[in-house]
Design an enzyme around this catalytic site. Structure first.
Site, mmCIF file in Angstrom:
data_model
loop_
_atom_site.group_PDB
_atom_site.id
_atom_site.type_symbol
_atom_site.label_atom_id
_atom_site.label_comp_id
_atom_site.label_asym_id
_atom_site.label_seq_id
_atom_site.Cartn_x
_atom_site.Cartn_y
_atom_site.Cartn_z
ATOM 1 N N ASN A 201 -3.781 8.386 4.841
ATOM 2 C CA ASN A 201 -2.510 7.787 5.259
ATOM 3 C C ASN A 201 -2.356 7.654 6.766
ATOM 4 O OD1 ASN A 201 -1.552 7.440 2.647
ATOM 5 N ND2 ASN A 201 -0.580 9.453 2.589
ATOM 6 N N HIS B 44 0.385 4.335 -2.493
ATOM 7 C CA HIS B 44 0.149 5.710 -2.037
ATOM 8 C C HIS B 44 1.295 6.658 -2.393
ATOM 9 C CE1 HIS B 44 -3.401 5.136 0.940
ATOM 10 N NE2 HIS B 44 -3.541 4.409 -0.141
ATOM 11 N N ARG C 283 0.827 -1.214 0.000
ATOM 12 C CA ARG C 283 0.000 0.000 0.000
ATOM 13 C C ARG C 283 0.863 1.267 0.000
ATOM 14 N NH1 ARG C 283 -3.534 2.525 4.475
ATOM 15 N NH2 ARG C 283 -5.209 3.555 3.342
ATOM 16 N N HIS D 100 -6.314 -6.059 -1.960
ATOM 17 C CA HIS D 100 -7.146 -6.127 -0.749
ATOM 18 C C HIS D 100 -7.388 -7.572 -0.302
ATOM 19 C CE1 HIS D 100 -8.935 -1.772 -1.119
ATOM 20 N NE2 HIS D 100 -7.643 -1.799 -0.838
HETATM 21 C C1 HEM Z 1 -9.660 1.411 -5.682
HETATM 22 C C2 HEM Z 1 -9.292 2.261 -4.814
HETATM 23 C C3 HEM Z 1 -8.854 1.908 -3.423
HETATM 24 C C4 HEM Z 1 -9.449 2.289 -2.277
HETATM 25 C C5 HEM Z 1 -10.691 3.166 -2.141
HETATM 26 C C6 HEM Z 1 -8.702 1.717 -1.193
HETATM 27 C C7 HEM Z 1 -9.002 1.909 0.137
HETATM 28 C C8 HEM Z 1 -8.349 1.283 1.176
HETATM 29 C C9 HEM Z 1 -8.677 1.448 2.565
HETATM 30 C C10 HEM Z 1 -9.766 2.368 3.091
HETATM 31 C C11 HEM Z 1 -7.866 0.661 3.278
HETATM 32 C C12 HEM Z 1 -7.841 0.491 4.778
HETATM 33 C C13 HEM Z 1 -7.212 1.687 5.442
HETATM 34 C C14 HEM Z 1 -7.447 1.629 6.925
HETATM 35 O O1 HEM Z 1 -6.684 0.933 7.621
HETATM 36 O O2 HEM Z 1 -8.400 2.233 7.392
HETATM 37 C C15 HEM Z 1 -7.002 -0.023 2.352
HETATM 38 C C16 HEM Z 1 -6.048 -0.933 2.702
HETATM 39 C C17 HEM Z 1 -5.185 -1.525 1.801
HETATM 40 N N1 HEM Z 1 -5.094 -1.238 0.466
HETATM 41 FE FE1 HEM Z 1 -6.415 -0.191 -0.629
HETATM 42 N N2 HEM Z 1 -7.668 0.994 -1.705
HETATM 43 C C18 HEM Z 1 -7.713 1.083 -3.060
HETATM 44 C C19 HEM Z 1 -6.811 0.531 -3.947
HETATM 45 C C20 HEM Z 1 -5.700 -0.186 -3.577
HETATM 46 C C21 HEM Z 1 -4.622 -0.564 -4.469
HETATM 47 C C22 HEM Z 1 -4.558 -0.201 -5.953
HETATM 48 C C23 HEM Z 1 -3.719 -1.251 -3.725
HETATM 49 C C24 HEM Z 1 -2.397 -1.860 -4.123
HETATM 50 C C25 HEM Z 1 -1.959 -2.065 -5.317
HETATM 51 C C26 HEM Z 1 -4.227 -1.312 -2.377
HETATM 52 C C27 HEM Z 1 -3.636 -1.980 -1.347
HETATM 53 C C28 HEM Z 1 -4.093 -1.999 -0.051
HETATM 54 C C29 HEM Z 1 -3.520 -2.842 0.984
HETATM 55 C C30 HEM Z 1 -2.418 -3.865 0.797
HETATM 56 C C31 HEM Z 1 -4.209 -2.534 2.157
HETATM 57 C C32 HEM Z 1 -3.941 -3.103 3.551
HETATM 58 C C33 HEM Z 1 -2.934 -2.201 4.231
HETATM 59 C C34 HEM Z 1 -2.438 -2.693 5.569
HETATM 60 O O3 HEM Z 1 -2.804 -3.771 6.015
HETATM 61 O O4 HEM Z 1 -1.634 -1.958 6.163
HETATM 62 N N3 HEM Z 1 -5.412 -0.636 -2.324
HETATM 63 N N4 HEM Z 1 -7.316 0.387 1.080
#
Ligand code: HEM
Ligand SMILES: *[C@@H]1O[C@H](CO)[C@@H](O)[C@H](O)[C@H]1NC(C)=O
Ligand SMILES: *[C@@H]1O[C@H](CO)[C@@H](O)[C@H](O)[C@H]1NC(C)=O
Ligand SMILES: *[C@@H]1O[C@H](CO)[C@@H](O)[C@H](O)[C@H]1NC(C)=O
Ligand SMILES: *[C@@H]1O[C@H](CO)[C@@H](O)[C@H](O)[C@H]1NC(C)=O
Ligand SMILES: *[C@@H]1O[C@H](CO)[C@@H](O)[C@H](O)[C@H]1NC(C)=O
Ligand SMILES: *[C@@H]1O[C@H](CO)[C@@H](O)[C@H](O)[C@H]1NC(C)=O
Ligand SMILES: CC(=O)N[C@H]1CO[C@H](CO)[C@@H](O)[C@@H]1O
Length: 353
Positions: free
Chosen positions: A99, A72, A68, A198
């Site tokens: 973030n 970002h 992530r 995700h």
């Molecule tokens: C389509 C648009 C996307 C939205 C709206 C989105 C939104 C989010 C949100 C809200 C979270 C959780 C944040 C929290 O802890 O509150 C999250 C986690 C995560 N996102 Fe996305 N995301 C998107 C696209 C992506 C993309 C393109 C990737 C990677 C290529 C990605 C990888 C991740 C990962 C790996 C997590 C887990 C992070 C962790 O465990 O620390 N996301 N995302």
């Protein structure tokens, strides 16, 4: 006649040189390349992998964090490690709502950078370290092995407002999501492919709170099973504990597989934005295809990661190689020589602000 032609013969190469020079800015725009540090820092990728593996052994959630982090970084001012910069007034990218406090993995990048600096001072950019670390995280959690083109340089600007303007929110509609990815040259299908990340990681309650308590999204949200909603409400009361998190893919939370795409049709996508992917027939078809073929998703995913890793990169003489990933360089030529000679014992000794 003869004299004028011989004069021309002398001028022509000059003209040619001038024309070539004029074209240089476009012709010489450097491309990222696999093995960029092969000669200048042959152990760079190994050292990063070791730092990531060590952190992963202590906390396997860090892999999701690092993937992530790359996302970002790349979406805000390109993949230039601007996401790592700290600002005295707390107004940098990392302080923005998408973030903070959720983004993690900063200390892993710092550890990797420290190892790399020891081996080859001021050679490997923080932006490349993030890209390598994301690749290693993918390798540690999934079956995917790929090579990362490198040669990114680090930027020197990091603004909270840029992060707010360029990062997607979990409350976004499909149109908003498509628009945001298109601004970064990524197609809607590539977006569907990349959000498959995700399949690992966690979320704080705040990212789905209104979905489970209010359902006040702009489009009626029918994509959340009532059983799952009930479970989430018990975990996250309407005034939740700010430190509560839950896994995004409850089936295999630490494995980078295609289960994300299997959960969506069961109304088990955690975010409103996840379920939005199903509201368009073509994208819904991609979701179903990825649910059916993990191999196909794997391949599209790593290719998508490489494309994402190319967004608005700085190369060649643009930007800088940051010494400390958290701050822009503020060192003079003399201090640089001091650093290379080994007479400065730490980065702090020479980075003054
Ligand atoms: C389509 C648009 C996307 C939205 C709206 C989105 C939104 C989010 C949100 C809200 C979270 C959780 C944040 C929290 O802890 O509150 C999250 C986690 C995560 N996102 Fe996305 N995301 C998107 C696209 C992506 C993309 C393109 C990737 C990677 C290529 C990605 C990888 C991740 C990962 C790996 C997590 C887990 C992070 C962790 O465990 O620390 N996301 N995302
Ligand atoms: C529910 O919606 C109301 C009105 O939009 C808002 O004031 C409230 O904060 C929301 N509650 C949650 C838990 O999201
Ligand atoms: C919130 O959760 C954390 C960790 O789960 C716990 O240590 C803390 O006591 C909780 N705080 C409140 C106010 O419930
Ligand atoms: C959670 O964070 C919000 C906003 O930062 C704060 O107003 C609230 O008091 C916090 N709640 C708890 C239980 O810590
Ligand atoms: C999406 O795919 C599912 C099959 O998983 C199907 O039942 C549904 O009708 C499709 N929705 C759209 C909008 O195409
Ligand atoms: C930021 O980088 C640009 C181009 O690399 C450079 O011209 C500028 O002086 C730098 N600004 C700061 C504050 O370091
Ligand atoms: C890098 O900069 C940060 C922020 O100024 C500082 O806290 C940290 O100690 C520095 N790291 C090194 C290795 O000097
Ligand atoms: C580049 C890299 O890290 N490759 C590794 C990915 O993971 C497999 C095992 O799952 C290793 O064999 C590779 O060396």
């Amino acid at each position: 006649m003869a004299s004028s032609s011989s004069r021309l013969a002398g001028v022509a190469p000059l003209l040619l040189t001038a024309v070539l020079c004029l074209q240089l800015p476009t012709v010489s725009r450097a491309q990222l390349q696999v093995g960029f540090y092969e000669k200048t820092c042959p152990d760079a990728e190994t050292l990063v992998r070791q730092a990531v593996a060590a952190a992963f052994a202590k906390n396997n959630g860090i892999a999701a964090g690092l993937i992530r982090l790359h996302f970002h970084d790349c979406f805000v001012r390109g993949c230039d490690a601007s996401v790592l910069l700290v600002s005295a007034n707390g107004m940098a990218e990392r302080d923005a709502m998408p973030n903070k406090p959720s983004l993690r993995g900063f200390e892993v990048i710092d550890a990797a950078k420290a190892a790399v600096e020891k081996s080859c001072p001021l050679t490997v950019s923080c932006a490349d370290i993030i890209a390598f670390a994301a690749r290693d995280s993918i390798n540690l959690t999934g079956q995917i092995v790929y090579q990362v083109p490198s040669g990114r340089r680090d930027g020197n600007i990091s603004l909270m407002k840029d992060a707010d303007e360029n990062l997607p929110l979990p409350t976004f509609t499909l149109q908003q999501l498509i628009h945001l990815f298109a601004k970064k040259t990524l197609t809607a299908e590539e977006m569907v492919t990349l959000v498959g990340a995700h399949t690992i990681g966690r979320s704080f309650c705040s990212s789905f709170l209104s979905r489970i308590w209010n359902n006040t999204n702009p489009i009626v949200d029918e994509g959340l099973s009532s059983g799952y909603a009930k479970l989430l409400r018990s975990l996250c009361p309407s005034t939740p504990n700010n430190s509560t998190t839950t896994v995004i893919d409850p089936s295999t939370p630490t494995v980078l597989d295609n289960n994300y795409y299997k959960l969506l049709p069961l109304n088990l996508g955690l975010f409103f934005s996840d379920n939005q992917l199903r509201t368009n027939a073509a994208l819904n078809a991609s979701v179903n295809t990825f649910a059916d073929s993990e191999a196909l998703w794997n391949e599209k995913f790593w290719k998508g990661m490489i494309k994402m890793g190319n967004i608005e990169v700085l190369t060649g003489t643009q930007g800088e190689i940051r010494l400390n990933c958290s701050v822009v360089n503020k060192i003079t030529g003399m201090e640089m020589a001091h650093y290379y000679s080994g007479s400065a014992s730490s980065v702090d000794e020479i980075v003054t602000s």
